[in-house]
Motif scaffolding. Structure first.
Motif, PDB file in Angstrom:
ATOM      1  N   PRO A   1      -6.245 -55.190 -18.656  1.00 46.62           N
ATOM      2  CA  PRO A   1      -5.249 -54.426 -17.902  1.00 46.62           C
ATOM      3  C   PRO A   1      -4.732 -55.180 -16.695  1.00 46.62           C
ATOM      4  O   PRO A   1      -5.431 -56.002 -16.089  1.00 46.62           O
ATOM      5  CB  PRO A   1      -6.018 -53.164 -17.485  1.00 46.62           C
ATOM      6  CG  PRO A   1      -7.457 -53.560 -17.513  1.00 46.62           C
ATOM      7  CD  PRO A   1      -7.588 -54.575 -18.597  1.00 46.62           C
ATOM      8  N   LEU A   2      -3.478 -54.876 -16.343  1.00 45.42           N
ATOM      9  CA  LEU A   2      -2.866 -55.417 -15.144  1.00 45.42           C
ATOM     10  C   LEU A   2      -3.044 -54.448 -13.987  1.00 45.42           C
ATOM     11  O   LEU A   2      -3.298 -53.257 -14.185  1.00 45.42           O
ATOM     12  CB  LEU A   2      -1.371 -55.663 -15.380  1.00 45.42           C
ATOM     13  CG  LEU A   2      -1.007 -56.672 -16.467  1.00 45.42           C
ATOM     14  CD1 LEU A   2       0.490 -56.643 -16.715  1.00 45.42           C
ATOM     15  CD2 LEU A   2      -1.460 -58.067 -16.088  1.00 45.42           C
ATOM     16  N   GLU A   3      -2.899 -54.973 -12.776  1.00 53.03           N
ATOM     17  CA  GLU A   3      -2.968 -54.112 -11.604  1.00 53.03           C
ATOM     18  C   GLU A   3      -1.693 -53.281 -11.483  1.00 53.03           C
ATOM     19  O   GLU A   3      -0.663 -53.608 -12.071  1.00 53.03           O
ATOM     20  CB  GLU A   3      -3.142 -54.955 -10.344  1.00 53.03           C
ATOM     21  CG  GLU A   3      -4.467 -55.697 -10.292  1.00 53.03           C
ATOM     22  CD  GLU A   3      -4.625 -56.512  -9.026  1.00 53.03           C
ATOM     23  OE1 GLU A   3      -3.800 -56.330  -8.104  1.00 53.03           O
ATOM     24  OE2 GLU A   3      -5.561 -57.317  -8.959  1.00 53.03           O
ATOM     25  N   THR A   4      -1.784 -52.203 -10.695  1.00 52.32           N
ATOM     26  CA  THR A   4      -0.600 -51.402 -10.410  1.00 52.32           C
ATOM     27  C   THR A   4       0.495 -52.273  -9.803  1.00 52.32           C
ATOM     28  O   THR A   4       1.658 -52.184 -10.169  1.00 52.32           O
ATOM     29  CB  THR A   4      -0.967 -50.257  -9.453  1.00 52.32           C
ATOM     30  OG1 THR A   4      -1.880 -49.381 -10.109  1.00 52.32           O
ATOM     31  CG2 THR A   4       0.269 -49.484  -9.036  1.00 52.32           C
ATOM     32  N   ASN A   5       0.132 -53.131  -8.878  1.00 53.23           N
ATOM     33  CA  ASN A   5       1.040 -54.112  -8.288  1.00 53.23           C
ATOM     34  C   ASN A   5       0.936 -55.345  -9.173  1.00 53.23           C
ATOM     35  O   ASN A   5       0.145 -56.248  -8.934  1.00 53.23           O
ATOM     36  CB  ASN A   5       0.613 -54.397  -6.851  1.00 53.23           C
ATOM     37  CG  ASN A   5       1.604 -55.230  -6.095  1.00 53.23           C
ATOM     38  OD1 ASN A   5       2.748 -55.385  -6.508  1.00 53.23           O
ATOM     39  ND2 ASN A   5       1.179 -55.790  -4.991  1.00 53.23           N
TER      40      ASN A   5
ATOM     41  N   VAL B   1     -10.800 -40.428  -7.979  1.00 60.91           N
ATOM     42  CA  VAL B   1     -11.526 -39.891  -9.127  1.00 60.91           C
ATOM     43  C   VAL B   1     -13.033 -39.805  -8.886  1.00 60.91           C
ATOM     44  O   VAL B   1     -13.729 -39.065  -9.577  1.00 60.91           O
ATOM     45  CB  VAL B   1     -11.248 -40.718 -10.405  1.00 60.91           C
ATOM     46  CG1 VAL B   1      -9.787 -40.651 -10.788  1.00 60.91           C
ATOM     47  CG2 VAL B   1     -11.708 -42.163 -10.231  1.00 60.91           C
ATOM     48  N   GLU B   2     -13.551 -40.542  -7.897  1.00 56.39           N
ATOM     49  CA  GLU B   2     -14.973 -40.469  -7.594  1.00 56.39           C
ATOM     50  C   GLU B   2     -15.244 -39.737  -6.285  1.00 56.39           C
ATOM     51  O   GLU B   2     -16.392 -39.682  -5.835  1.00 56.39           O
ATOM     52  CB  GLU B   2     -15.580 -41.873  -7.552  1.00 56.39           C
ATOM     53  CG  GLU B   2     -15.574 -42.581  -8.901  1.00 56.39           C
ATOM     54  CD  GLU B   2     -16.227 -43.948  -8.855  1.00 56.39           C
ATOM     55  OE1 GLU B   2     -16.824 -44.296  -7.805  1.00 56.39           O
ATOM     56  OE2 GLU B   2     -16.158 -44.670  -9.869  1.00 56.39           O
ATOM     57  N   GLY B   3     -14.201 -39.204  -5.682  1.00 54.91           N
ATOM     58  CA  GLY B   3     -14.388 -38.424  -4.472  1.00 54.91           C
ATOM     59  C   GLY B   3     -14.770 -39.227  -3.256  1.00 54.91           C
ATOM     60  O   GLY B   3     -15.352 -38.692  -2.309  1.00 54.91           O
TER      61      GLY B   3
ATOM     62  N   PHE C   1      -3.677 -46.506  -8.189  1.00 52.57           N
ATOM     63  CA  PHE C   1      -4.437 -47.582  -7.576  1.00 52.57           C
ATOM     64  C   PHE C   1      -5.809 -47.706  -8.222  1.00 52.57           C
ATOM     65  O   PHE C   1      -6.337 -46.759  -8.808  1.00 52.57           O
ATOM     66  CB  PHE C   1      -4.593 -47.362  -6.064  1.00 52.57           C
ATOM     67  CG  PHE C   1      -5.457 -46.167  -5.704  1.00 52.57           C
ATOM     68  CD1 PHE C   1      -6.828 -46.302  -5.543  1.00 52.57           C
ATOM     69  CD2 PHE C   1      -4.894 -44.916  -5.513  1.00 52.57           C
ATOM     70  CE1 PHE C   1      -7.629 -45.207  -5.210  1.00 52.57           C
ATOM     71  CE2 PHE C   1      -5.671 -43.815  -5.185  1.00 52.57           C
ATOM     72  CZ  PHE C   1      -7.046 -43.969  -5.031  1.00 52.57           C
ATOM     73  N   ASP C   2      -6.352 -48.899  -8.142  1.00 52.16           N
ATOM     74  CA  ASP C   2      -7.738 -49.190  -8.479  1.00 52.16           C
ATOM     75  C   ASP C   2      -8.235 -50.101  -7.364  1.00 52.16           C
ATOM     76  O   ASP C   2      -8.035 -51.310  -7.381  1.00 52.16           O
ATOM     77  CB  ASP C   2      -7.847 -49.880  -9.839  1.00 52.16           C
ATOM     78  CG  ASP C   2      -9.299 -50.107 -10.257  1.00 52.16           C
ATOM     79  OD1 ASP C   2     -10.198 -49.937  -9.404  1.00 52.16           O
ATOM     80  OD2 ASP C   2      -9.537 -50.468 -11.418  1.00 52.16           O
ATOM     81  N   ALA C   3      -8.848 -49.494  -6.351  1.00 50.19           N
ATOM     82  CA  ALA C   3      -9.220 -50.240  -5.150  1.00 50.19           C
ATOM     83  C   ALA C   3     -10.285 -51.281  -5.424  1.00 50.19           C
ATOM     84  O   ALA C   3     -10.472 -52.197  -4.626  1.00 50.19           O
ATOM     85  CB  ALA C   3      -9.697 -49.272  -4.066  1.00 50.19           C
ATOM     86  N   ALA C   4     -10.987 -51.178  -6.543  1.00 48.88           N
ATOM     87  CA  ALA C   4     -12.000 -52.182  -6.868  1.00 48.88           C
ATOM     88  C   ALA C   4     -11.379 -53.528  -7.179  1.00 48.88           C
ATOM     89  O   ALA C   4     -12.025 -54.563  -7.039  1.00 48.88           O
ATOM     90  CB  ALA C   4     -12.845 -51.708  -8.054  1.00 48.88           C
TER      91      ALA C   4
ATOM     92  N   SER D   1     -10.555 -45.229  -7.645  1.00 51.05           N
ATOM     93  CA  SER D   1      -9.263 -45.316  -8.314  1.00 51.05           C
ATOM     94  C   SER D   1      -8.642 -43.934  -8.321  1.00 51.05           C
ATOM     95  O   SER D   1      -9.319 -42.929  -8.103  1.00 51.05           O
ATOM     96  CB  SER D   1      -9.401 -45.857  -9.745  1.00 51.05           C
ATOM     97  OG  SER D   1     -10.190 -44.988 -10.533  1.00 51.05           O
ATOM     98  N   GLY D   2      -7.345 -43.894  -8.569  1.00 52.28           N
ATOM     99  CA  GLY D   2      -6.656 -42.612  -8.570  1.00 52.28           C
ATOM    100  C   GLY D   2      -5.171 -42.772  -8.369  1.00 52.28           C
ATOM    101  O   GLY D   2      -4.568 -43.705  -8.899  1.00 52.28           O
ATOM    102  N   ALA D   3      -4.592 -41.878  -7.574  1.00 59.94           N
ATOM    103  CA  ALA D   3      -3.145 -41.877  -7.380  1.00 59.94           C
ATOM    104  C   ALA D   3      -2.814 -41.396  -5.984  1.00 59.94           C
ATOM    105  O   ALA D   3      -3.601 -40.700  -5.338  1.00 59.94           O
ATOM    106  CB  ALA D   3      -2.468 -40.993  -8.425  1.00 59.94           C
ATOM    107  N   VAL D   4      -1.609 -41.791  -5.525  1.00 61.93           N
ATOM    108  CA  VAL D   4      -1.095 -41.388  -4.215  1.00 61.93           C
ATOM    109  C   VAL D   4       0.218 -40.658  -4.417  1.00 61.93           C
ATOM    110  O   VAL D   4       1.076 -41.104  -5.192  1.00 61.93           O
ATOM    111  CB  VAL D   4      -0.872 -42.615  -3.306  1.00 61.93           C
ATOM    112  CG1 VAL D   4      -0.238 -42.199  -1.984  1.00 61.93           C
ATOM    113  CG2 VAL D   4      -2.186 -43.342  -3.057  1.00 61.93           C
TER     114      VAL D   4
END
Length: 929
Positions: free
Chosen positions: A308-312, A910-912, A884-887, A871-874
């Motif tokens: 997979p590619l990053e959001t950016n 997603v993980e709070g 986003f996937d901050a990892a 990870s999740g969404a804004v």
């Protein structure tokens, strides 16, 4: 309107030959507020063509609901390009490739029974014809036409030049391919758009009156020369890809945890310039890929080479997120200016191609020379050896010493000794026509442009004494050195104004209608000038030789980070436990393409029967990233990290247990048979048990895969010599599932009869589903043969088999066993929101998905920094701003002006995890003089 035509030498508008120097941008992924400045920067630096895409998956996320607003307003983008004097090539699909999930093919296509994507099938073609009509109708009247140009000082066109249909139809079924592509070309014609039609199928298959665009980054001289031979009826168009520009989502998880950057901004501009020069040296016309930012805000990005590619998704090669020069613009600008001004006269003409040293094989430090001769002159390209490209000009750290004397001999025996300097590529002209009035006989400098029929711009290595001959008269000039404040050299010679610049000055050169600017990064719409890094002033050189300093300012690179405060929190306990009244019963679940096409998230609930012992549950129709909760507690994270089946522990009451699935669209393959797969849960669930089968390797049997589908990517090709054969017993009515355990693309034969094709990329949850009624199925002893079309190492040792013991999901006690709830935050005034410090979330709710919200206004904001999240969404004011996937990358670039006024910023993690480290990065808007 002049007719647009093409032949082996290129395109013509009203009989006037044009030459493309292109930049590939994805307008749908580029904020609309940034189009004008970004396109202006590209035009000012020599690019004359824009290639963009119209991803069907973004414009029609739900069948029949078309969206051409905001960044999806294709008509507005083409008009902006036209008004800036730029030609446009639009990819309309059905597949457009790139970084788009599914290659731009909408996932709801998979929901239409019996439909076969990308085949000459009436059911699919009717959908495509409707889409083509919708996307092309607004573009009527925007076709390219001849008119007086803008700053380039030459006659130009602007507007729609060509339409590309399909992308990557790489299959050897020529009959099906020709039939399919012919229909697509017909749909374009019937839409009322009478323009050249392009494809990009790697020359696997074509259609009459179309031109195939080659894509690649390696062996370009050889490939373009071959392209000109096998496609003699049209120009050699090449999209030069930049693999290092792709941001791969999984590549740097460890690096992020260690505190290092999540990716490397390592696009080598000098190497890219060298590759583009090879395209020109072979007589091709280049389009540079990944020119501008590609941020996937509305849907998940695609996959590259299976990951997979990053959001950016990319490191912007030419224009960055702040509308400033990207990683390679300075290195490519001189070549782009040359191509735009002299390409139509020197690059496209057919002629004898000389045998040359292979430029893609490592040699010693000796340069490589490739020449092209045509009616407007001869150009010799001198390239560095592949391993010696060095640093990029964009770093402004070019060596002060010159290197590499090369002695060239022309066709008539003239010897010309040139000094290459530090550039990865330079070019030298012999008998070059200058607008029909003068001739550049030869020069030890590289020609860049001829402006207003008077001003000849030449580039050379700093400090070198050069020779220029025009109309039989020779003159000498010294190239300016690299000292700060050095002025370009201007001389009058043989009725021509000659401007001599060094390599750094050429990288900061902007062509105007009556002259040029040196030392400028860009000019603004209001006429103001932004100074390039490393320059103390900007000078304007008029076509008759006048030189004057113009007022200028510099753009600030300084950024500030500020942590966000005032967070409020809302948990998802009611949803993860299945108790929320937002769940609505359904007879049988469908994918997110049906339930949530504009969000990409959704909640599924299944009532699972209570059992005394543990059971294994498989959802054959499950696709994407799934987080499972059992009676409100986390159960498993399926997708990249875990596989089916789900283990349901013993227990439960009289009404059974509540299994809740949070489905996330995440990435889809950008090509292949799995490109149209829709994320979510579709169909019923099975209770399964493992079964055993004897396996052995067998010689791959001969069979025809096109009996199963008419489009089978990359076939016919060289199949592995060995396949895997399973021996087992089949029941009359019991389906089975084969889990390959590794990515698998190939065919499945039941008792030697082709029964199914399988494309199961990494993270696929479905397995290979075989059921009674399929070809070859019979009760009793049987063989199942897995024939891989691509390497699948480890499949023999990792594959597992299961049989269906029970189908669950039917109504229980009059209530539907399945239910679905929309993914959306609680209303702002809801009592479900609680205030307090984010750190309070680090208790028992930490592993459950959580909403966070705050209000802010930050003019000049360029990105959110989502450090510490998972990870999740804004969302901004309820509209999806991005995933986003901050990892892998904690940055989320924002649309220009997104926070200029006070807005509500909402984050779903997603993980709070707590947002106590989330910050906003801003860049001051003021410029210093």
């Amino acid at each position: 309107m002049p007719q647009i035509s093409f032949d082996a030498q290129g395109f013509s508008i009203g009989g006037r030959r044009i030459w493309l120097m292109g930049a590939a941008v994805e307008s749908s992924l580029w904020p609309r507020a940034q189009w004008s400045r970004g396109l202006a920067l590209l035009r000012q630096r020599g690019f004359n063509t824009i290639r963009t895409s119209a991803p069907w998956s973004l414009h029609e996320r739900h069948p029949g609901r078309l969206d051409f607003t905001g960044s999806l307003d294709l008509k507005a983008f083409v008009k902006e390009c036209r008004d800036q004097g730029l030609w446009v090539v639009v990819r309309i699909g059905p597949m457009v490739g790139g970084t788009h999930a599914g290659g731009g093919l909408p996932s709801w296509i998979a929901e239409i029974p019996e439909l076969r994507p990308r085949e000459p099938q009436d059911l699919f073609l009717r959908q495509v014809a409707s889409w083509f009509g919708s996307v092309l109708a607004p573009l009527k009247g925007l076709e390219a036409s001849e008119r007086s140009g803008h700053a380039a000082g030459q006659k130009m066109s602007g507007g729609l030049l060509a339409v590309q249909v399909e992308h990557g139809w790489e299959c050897g079924n020529e009959k099906a391919g020709e039939e399919y592509l012919t229909e697509l070309r017909r749909f374009v014609r019937e839409s009322g758009i009478d323009l050249p039609v392009l494809t990009a199928n790697g020359l696997w298959v074509g259609a009459e009156e179309t031109v195939d665009v080659w894509q690649g980054s390696d062996d370009l001289l050889a490939h373009v020369r071959q392209l000109r031979r096998v496609q003699p009826h049209g120009p050699a168009l090449v999209e030069v890809t930049t693999p290092s520009a792709l941001r791969i989502a999984h590549a740097s998880r460890g690096a992020v945890r260690a505190g290092r950057a999540s990716h490397s901004e390592a696009v080598d501009g000098r190497d890219l310039a060298r590759r583009v020069a090879l395209v020109f040296a072979a007589g091709g016309q280049a389009i540079v890929a990944h020119a501008a930012p590609e941020v996937h805000r509305l849907t998940a990005p695609g996959r590259s080479a299976g990951v997979p590619l990053e959001t950016n998704a990319v490191v912007p090669v030419l224009v960055n997120e702040a509308d400033r020069p990207g990683a390679a613009l300075d290195d490519l600008a001189p070549l782009a200016i040359f191509a735009s001004h002299f390409g139509s006269g020197t690059g496209g003409a057919a002629g004898s191609e000389a045998v040359v040293l292979d430029p893609d094989r490592e040699v010693d430090e000796a340069p490589i020379v490739i020449s092209r001769a045509c009616g407007s002159g001869t150009v010799a390209f001198v390239l560095s050896a592949p391993r010696s490209t060095g640093r990029t000009l964009s770093h402004r750290k070019v060596p002060s010493t010159v290197t590499g004397e090369v002695s060239l001999i022309s066709a008539d025996g003239r010897r010309l000794t040139v000094v290459r300097g530090s550039a990865p590529v330079s070019w030298y002209a012999f008998d070059l026509d200058l607008g029909g009035r003068s001739t550049l006989d030869y020069a030890t400098l590289s020609p860049l442009a001829f402006i207003d029929d008077a001003l000849l711009v030449l580039m050379g290595a700093a400090g070198v004494k050069s020779v220029v001959s025009i109309n039989g008269s020779e003159s000498r000039a010294e190239v300016p050195d690299l000292k700060a404040g050095a002025r370009p050299r201007v001389l009058q010679h043989a009725g021509v104004t000659v401007l001599v610049v060094n390599e750094l000055q050429a990288a900061a050169l902007i062509i105007e209608q009556r002259g040029c600017l040196i030392g400028a990064e860009r000019t603004e719409a209001d006429g103001s000038v932004t100074r390039a890094k490393g320059f103390r002033e900007v000078v304007r050189v008029e076509s008759r030789g006048q030189v004057r300093v113009v007022p200028s300012s510099t753009a600030s690179d300084r950024t500030t980070d500020e942590k966000l405060r005032g967070w409020r929190r809302a948990d998802t306990q009611e949803l993860t436990s299945g108790r929320s009244d937002r769940f609505a019963g359904v007879e049988e679940p469908q994918s997110l393409a049906v339930y949530a096409p504009r969000r990409g998230f959704g909640w599924y609930r299944l009532r699972v029967p209570s059992r005394r012992g543990a059971s294994l549950l498989w959802m054959p129709g499950a696709v994407g990233d799934l987080r499972a909760f059992l009676d409100g507690a986390p159960l498993a994270h399926l997708g990249e990290r875990a596989r089916m089946p789900l283990r349901i522990p013993a227990g439960g009451g009289a009404d059974g247990r509540s299994l809740v699935i949070l489905a996330n669209e995440r990435s889809r393959p950008s090509s292949g048979l799995a490109a149209a797969d829709a994320a979510g849960v579709r169909g019923q669930a099975w209770i399964v048990e493992p079964i055993k089968a004897r396996s052995r390797k067998v010689v791959t049997p001969p069979f025809d895969p096109f009996t199963l589908r008419r489009f089978v990517p990359l076939l016919p090709g060289a199949l592995p010599e060995e396949s895997i054969q399973l021996s087992l017993r089949l029941d009359r009515s019991t389906p089975i599932i084969i889990d390959p355990g590794v990515p698998f693309y190939g065919a499945v034969l039941i008792n030697g009869v082709p029964a199914a094709l399988a494309d199961r990329p990494a993270g696929d949850l479905r397995g290979i589903h075989l059921a009674p009624g399929m070809a070859g199925w019979r009760q009793g002893s049987a063989t199942i043969t897995l024939v891989p079309f691509a390497s699948a190492p480890g499949v023999e040792s990792r594959l597992r088999l299961f049989k269906c013991m029970e189908v669950i999901g039917s109504s229980r006690r009059g209530a539907a066993a399945w239910a679905f709830a929309r993914w959306e935050p609680p209303e702002a005034a809801s009592a479900k929101w609680s205030s307090g410090a984010p750190a309070r979330a680090r208790g028992r709710h930490q592993s459950l998905p959580t909403w966070w919200t705050t209000r802010l206004a930050r003019p000049g904001a360029v990105e959110l920094r989502l450090d510490g999240l998972s990870s999740g969404a804004v969302l901004i004011d309820g509209a999806l701003a991005g995933r986003f996937d901050a990892a892998t990358d904690p940055r989320l670039p924002l649309s220009s002006g997104a926070l200029d006024r006070e807005v509500e910023v909402t984050i779903f993690d997603v993980e709070g995890r707590s947002p106590d480290r989330v910050s906003i990065r801003s860049r001051p808007g003021a410029r210093s003089s």
